[in-house]
Design a protein around this motif. Structure first.
Motif: not given
Length: 297
Positions: A38-60
Motif C-alpha cells: 500500500x505504501x509503495x503504491x502511494x509513493x509511486x502514484x504521487x510521483x509519476x501521475x503527470x507522466x501517466x497522464x501524458x501516456x494516457x493521452x497518447x494511448x487514447x
C-alpha cells in the motif's frame, strides 16, 4: 551446577512464552506485506501521475508526446492532477492485494496442493491479479476523468461514478477482459522473474546497495512488462473511454484501432517509449519501497 539447574527450571517457562507469542508474530508478519504494498503504491502514484497522464493521452488518441504535453498545458495546472484520486485509491488497494495475497495464497496452495513450486506461485499470482480486477471501476473512472472530451460532463470522481450509474453495474466494468489478462499474466512474470534478476545483480552489503538493486530489478521488470502489455492497455483505454452504447469485444476494438492507425505497428505503440520510462521509474519505486519497508518493519 546451581546455575545449570536454575536454567533448566527456567527453560520450560521461556519455551512456553515463545510458543504463546509466536502466532501473533506470524500474524503481524503476514499483514505487513499488505501494508508495505500500500505504501509503495502511494509513493509511486504521487510521483509519476503527470507522466501517466501524458501516456494516457497518447494511448487514447495515438498522438505524439509533444502533442500530449501541449494538451495538458492547454488544460492548465489546475487540471494536471485531475483524476488522481481513483488511481491513488486503486493502486494502494490493488498493490496491497497483489503483494499480500500473493504471499498468502502461495503459502495456502503449498499446504494443500502437491505441485512444483513454480506452478504454485504462478497460480497464486494469477489469483491475486484476478482479485485486483474487482477494483476495475476505479481504473474506469480514472480513464474518463483524464479524457478531455469528458471535462464538461463531470469535474470529480463522485460525479463520474454517478454518471455511470444510470447505465447499470456492467458499465463500471468496461474493459474487464483486458484488465484480467494483463493483471494475471503480468503478476506471473513479475513474481517469477524478480528473484532471478536480482541474483544476477552485484551482491549488496548495505541498505543503500539493496535499495539500488531492488530499484533496478523492479524497474527492469516493469519496463519489460509495460512494453509487452502495451497494446492490451491501448485497447483497454479505448474501451473504457466510452460511456453507454454497445459493449464491444476485445478483438473488435483492437481491429478498429488497428485500422484507425493505418495498420502500422509503430502507430499502435505510440507512447510506448514514454510508458517504458514511466514503468521503469514506477516499478523501481514500488519494488524498492516495498522491499525497504519489509526490512525495517
Amino acid at each position: 551446577m546451581m546455575d545449570s539447574e536454575a536454567h533448566k527450571k527456567r527453560s520450560p517457562i521461556i519455551t512456553s512464552s515463545k510458543q504463546d507469542i509466536s502466532p501473533h508474530i506470524t500474524d503481524v508478519g503476514e499483514r505487513k506485506h499488505y501494508l508495505c504494498g500500500c505504501c509503495a503504491a502511494f509513493s509511486n502514484v504521487a510521483i509519476t501521475f503527470p507522466i501517466q497522464k501524458v501516456l494516457f493521452r497518447q494511448q487514447l488518441y495515438g498522438i505524439k508526446t509533444r502533442d500530449a504535453v501541449l494538451q495538458l498545458r492547454r488544460d492548465g495546472f489546475r487540471n494536471l492532477y485531475r483524476g488522481i484520486l481513483p488511481p491513488l485509491v486503486q493502486k494502494t488497494t490493488t498493490l496491497a492485494l497483489m503483494f499480500g495475497l500473493y504471499e498468502d495464497l502461495s503459502c495456502l496452495l503449498r499446504k494443500h496442493i502437491s505441485t512444483p513450486d513454480f506452478a504454485t506461485r504462478s497460480m497464486a499470482a494469477i489469483l491475486a491479479g484476478t482479485t485486483e480486477a474487482i477494483f476495475t471501476p476505479l481504473e474506469r473512472v480514472q480513464t474518463l476523468l483524464q479524457d478531455h472530451k469528458h471535462h464538461d460532463k463531470f469535474t470529480n470522481t463522485y460525479q463520474a461514478f454517478k454518471a455511470l450509474k444510470c447505465h447499470g453495474i456492467g458499465e463500471y466494468y468496461r474493459g474487464l477482459i483486458p484488465v484480467l489478462f494483463r493483471n494475471g499474466f503480468s503478476n506471473v512474470l513479475f513474481f517469477g522473474l524478480r528473484g532471478p534478476i536480482k541474483e544476477h545483480l552485484p551482491t549488496a552489503t548495505t541498505y543503500s546497495a539493496h535499495l539500488v538493486n531492488d530499484f533496478i530489478c523492479g524497474g527492469l521488470l516493469g519496463a519489460m512488462l509495460g512494453i509487452l502489455f502495451f497494446p492490451i492497455n491501448v485497447v483497454k483505454t479505448r474501451m473504457q473511454s466510452q460511456i453507454g452504447g454497445e459493449f464491444q469485444s476485445f478483438p473488435k476494438v483492437f481491429k478498429i484501432i488497428w485500422l484507425e492507425r493505418d495498420r502500422k505497428l509503430t502507430n499502435l505503440f505510440r507512447g510506448a517509449h514514454l510508458n517504458y520510462h514511466r514503468s521503469l521509474i514506477s516499478w523501481g519505486i514500488i519494488n524498492a519501497t516495498y522491499e525497504f519497508l519489509l526490512k525495517i518493519t
